[in-house]
Design an enzyme around this catalytic site. Structure first.
Site, short mmCIF file in Angstrom:
data_model
loop_
_atom_site.label_atom_id
_atom_site.label_comp_id
_atom_site.label_asym_id
_atom_site.label_seq_id
_atom_site.Cartn_x
_atom_site.Cartn_y
_atom_site.Cartn_z
N LYS A 170 20.28 49.37 14.71
CA LYS A 170 21.38 49.42 15.67
C LYS A 170 22.30 48.22 15.48
CE LYS A 170 20.39 51.00 19.94
NZ LYS A 170 19.97 50.96 21.36
N GLU B 151 13.68 42.47 9.08
CA GLU B 151 12.93 43.22 8.08
C GLU B 151 13.84 44.20 7.34
OE1 GLU B 151 12.01 42.73 11.18
OE2 GLU B 151 9.86 42.26 11.31
N GLY C 58 15.67 52.17 21.09
CA GLY C 58 15.06 52.43 19.79
C GLY C 58 13.87 53.38 19.85
N ARG C 59 12.93 53.10 20.73
CA ARG C 59 11.70 53.91 20.72
C ARG C 59 11.91 55.30 21.30
NH1 ARG C 59 11.35 49.50 24.09
NH2 ARG C 59 10.99 49.85 26.31
N GLU D 198 5.14 49.54 24.35
CA GLU D 198 6.37 48.75 24.46
C GLU D 198 7.09 49.06 25.77
OE1 GLU D 198 9.75 48.85 21.41
OE2 GLU D 198 8.80 46.95 20.96
N HIS E 224 -16.53 60.85 13.71
CA HIS E 224 -17.37 60.13 12.75
C HIS E 224 -16.96 58.68 12.65
CE1 HIS E 224 -19.35 63.75 11.00
NE2 HIS E 224 -18.32 64.32 11.57
N LYS F 193 10.23 36.05 17.82
CA LYS F 193 11.41 36.01 16.94
C LYS F 193 11.99 34.60 16.86
CE LYS F 193 13.21 40.72 17.62
NZ LYS F 193 14.35 41.47 18.17
#
Lengths: 540, 540
Positions: free
Chosen positions: A209, A215, A267-268, A354, A385, A500
């Site tokens: 955005k 990253e 975002g999410r 979040e 398992h 951050k």
């Protein structure tokens, strides 16, 4: 609810009392589930979506109080405010309009001078045109070849939802363009990706955005170098999904095309915006993406318009609050009995943790009751398992089972022990929910099962785009409802800021050392200095 | 410790008292980590393996009591008994000899008439010979072609560890044979696999100790049908890893070769046996597998021979017990800042939760204190954009960070903001551990960070087979130590039995309906009947 409301709320007081009575021996799940019409009264269906909460540790009195709690906290009203564009994200002073990204029932939603529906339709039309040109081979790579692959570069909300939907759909729909996901700044992540893609026919989709995400920008720089090394022109290989006016939205900057994402979709919650729309339309065609949107819209309408007692995501939110705040379970597992849904849990883990992992109420007070729980999971039967030993005999946690009625791969199956694989899968899903609920006594205590371990079961009819859309929107609505009832803001994420800031400080130190090998990190604390010395030394 | 010991143990009483004092304001992590020589005194190194517990909520007094607890529960003695083949798996009346699978220091371990070391060496020699013949193209497919791919068919302990090691190693070592993993009975899992493998040059490795595991047998049946459809002979395409004398060990049955696994090594501890040995040797060659074993052995020797105060896996076990039983954290996250380690967490999740999720002590009493916690995680920095909001501002849980000093992909990197990607990764890892510990005050409570959130950091030098071996054996030893100190059996898994029994009942019902469409499930409870009716109807 904030701390005051939590302590004083009528419904809360009653629920606290009821949480003690449900611990009585007579309220063990093995007894509760035998109540007459238990399944009928504790399940709900919407088209091809079924939600069964009959194996939750609730009874009629508890349900009644939970619905009262939903009413007293104004959950449905807040949901309606959200859908109509009011400023529900109060700390960031903006609306949360992910539902508008798939709202086929409205012609306009006005936000000051902006018509949200118009803007979204414009972007979707642009996605349709662009992806058709890629599929028709009108747009080709700088080597003159049609595209075969695309790498989505984005992190967190910029890829987890898209990866979930892509993985779910590709089990039944052969992708026209294969998608890959590059999220981590880890250089080995990039190194693995470039081993698997054909450079000359690969498109790179940069999703950010702000177009400043560390990253994503670091990976973009690797890609630019990679394209250069392969004599490929970024102007033919890069596409961007970013906010209007961001550094990446510069029309003079390199790249094929920019698609806008908006401040009013977090975002999410952005899978149904261009963030998911561009990659998914590239992979399967815009029509498939549109079917997916229609599935989301069906669930949105249900969540918006259905009274509390029949509202599936709202009920699921209440079950979650009951389990976390009154029965004090610290976690919840999501176990889809479907390989195609293997990326659902990582998506919901982000969406849920979040949104709800907050320490402050929407009115700014620190809260001490639990907001959200840890979400984890693996597909069944794999999970049986792996950690189901713990689920049956260790500390208890609620489980959400998910079943798909129709499998995809249906031809020429072999039977084992008289049943098909898909039937075996269901036999296990049904058996696990029951075993957790009823338990088993045994004189040998190593073989004793306490039972009384709650679960829900969701069924979806199939893995079509519509069904996957309903599943996605179910989790979005459920989480938003849970936030509204808890009285927290499910749309901000200030908790990621401190890390951050500290990373920026350390990055600056590394940068100085990169520029001057004599630089010695003496301004850092001994621990930070130790780690950076090891990093520069290249070994312990 | 069992309930009595837990309540009466000297060290436990003291630790309970200390767990109150550590909650004082003056014991906040932001103060603790400033203690002189904190990192030096609260970290430990073994060759290229570094363990930092300086950001755990412990001080000298607590450590002293924890070491006392380890001594009072005889942890080291039990570990030594385990390594020498005593019957430490008491409920199943057998030893737990996974360390023998990589014990280069012993010539013999006698178990009644069986020489364990001799048997293991024999299987390893067989693996070496077989995989060399595959690599030299002496053994070819039934289509006369050399093999390129292999699918591991196994579930739980029969693949999770192998998948972790394969994923970690393939980032630096190009596989000779590409591995794929087919675990789930979900027919769509099989359907996806056969889209990606070349049938004529694909080997199928069936891994099941009993050769009766439902999922594995069901998948084997699909494979047999698939080979038939492709006119390929199972005699040239199947390999088995199974117990001596199991139905799959029949020399007359179809398949290229059988490799033995043993009762004295449990499934989740079996990566270093033929379960991991055959696939990993196929992928990378036996020599690489052997280097991996040597890394495990280095850690085993350290775990066995080092006094409590310097014993890395033992200290890690004590941190875990302190966090779960005294500070009452219900979960722990594992966050490797390395894409190559992305399958570490699913493996440790199984290893840890299946070993420690127990409700009964080794002496058969029901225990009420916590045994193990929920393990979950994703690689960093991805996790920062997923659930770290929750980690910083939601309910607290301890985190284990893992860093790799040397990255694999090292050529022609671009810098961003003055640093390389690998440096950015480390800047974030260092910053997150610090941010969680120190927190930050803010008048705006939405931006307030309580801090005091504990973490450990593990560093490994690189992603070589030796380093991955040390990491694997570290988690095995740590978990075994935790079980010994808690007084539970970390080797059995009776908690998975009840689900299997109930699934068998439902499977039988499905089978009857497959044979007779008129069959109506009236003997089942209304809930089970509903689900099976939906399954047979094919829609909701």
């Amino acid at each position: 609810m904030d701390q005051k409301i939590y302590n004083n709320h009528n419904a809360c007081q009653n629920l606290k009392r009821l949480s003690q009575t449900i611990k009585n021996k007579t309220s063990h799940l093995k007894t509760l589930i035998q109540t007459k019409n238990r399944l009928k009264n504790f399940s709900m269906q919407l088209d091809g979506f079924f939600y069964d909460f009959s194996k939750q540790r609730v009874n009629d009195s508890i349900l009644k109080e939970l619905f009262l709690l939903a009413r007293q906290t104004g959950a449905k009203k807040k949901f309606s405010q959200m859908v109509s564009g009011e400023t529900v994200n109060v700390t960031e002073n903006r609306p949360a309009l992910h539902t508008a990204a798939r709202d086929f029932s409205k012609d306009h939603i006005l936000l000051n001078d902006l018509d949200v529906i118009f803007e979204i339709n414009k972007v979707n039309q642009q996605i349709k045109n662009f992806t058709e040109k890629i599929h028709n081979k009108e747009i080709k790579s700088s080597a003159g070849k049609p595209f075969t692959d695309a790498v989505v570069i984005g992190i967190g909300g910029s890829y987890l939802g898209c990866e979930f939907v892509y993985t779910a759909l590709k089990s039944s729909i052969k992708p026209i363009i294969n998608l890959h996901f590059l999220s981590n700044v880890d250089i080995d992540n990039f190194g693995q990706i470039i081993k698997t893609i054909p450079p000359e026919t690969c498109l790179w989709i940069i999703i950010s955005k702000s177009f400043t995400t560390t990253e994503t920008m670091a990976n973009l720089n690797q890609v630019l170098l990679f394209l250069k090394d392969n004599n490929l022109d970024p102007a033919n290989h890069l596409v961007k999904v970013t906010a209007k006016g961001s550094p990446g939205d510069d029309p003079l900057s390199s790249g094929l095309e920019s698609f806008h994402m908006f401040d009013f979709i977090g975002g999410r919650y952005s899978v149904t915006s261009a963030v998911g729309g561009l990659p998914l339309s590239l992979a399967f065609g815009f029509d498939i993406f549109n079917f997916f949107l229609k599935g989301c819209h069906t669930m949105d309408l249900h969540a918006l318009n259905t009274r509390e007692e029949n509202n599936i995501p709202l009920i699921a939110a209440l079950m979650s609050i009951w389990n976390s705040n009154f029965l004090e379970y610290p976690a919840q597992a999501i176990i889809p009995y479907s390989s195609a849904l293997s990326n659902l849990c990582p998506h919901v883990q982000q969406l849920y943790m979040e949104s709800l992992g907050k320490g402050v109420s929407v009115t700014g007070e620190i809260i001490n009751h639990r907001t959200g729980v840890i979400i984890f999971g693996e597909p069944g039967t794999n999970a049986q398992h792996s950690f189901f030993q713990f689920a049956h005999q260790g500390s208890s946690f609620p489980i959400e089972f998910i079943g798909v009625v129709k499998p995809i791969y249906n031809k020429g199956q072999a039977k084992s022990q008289g049943v098909y694989n898909h039937q075996e899968l269901w036999a296990n899903m049904i058996a696990q929910a029951k075993a957790l609920a009823v338990g088993k006594d045994d004189e040998d205590k190593a073989k004793y099962f306490s039972g009384n371990r709650p679960s829900s079961t969701i069924l979806i009819n199939d893995l079509t785009p519509e069904s996957i859309g309903m599943l996605l929107a179910f989790y979005e609505a459920r989480i938003v409802y849970e936030g509204f009832i808890l009285g927290i803001n499910p749309f901000d994420q200030f908790g990621v800021e401190l890390g951050k800031v500290l990373a920026t400080n350390i990055r600056d130190q590394i940068k100085r050392k990169n520029e001057d090998t004599a630089y010695d990190f003496s301004s850092l604390d001994p621990s930070e200095k130790f780690y950076l010395d090891v990093l520069f030394k290249g070994s312990l």
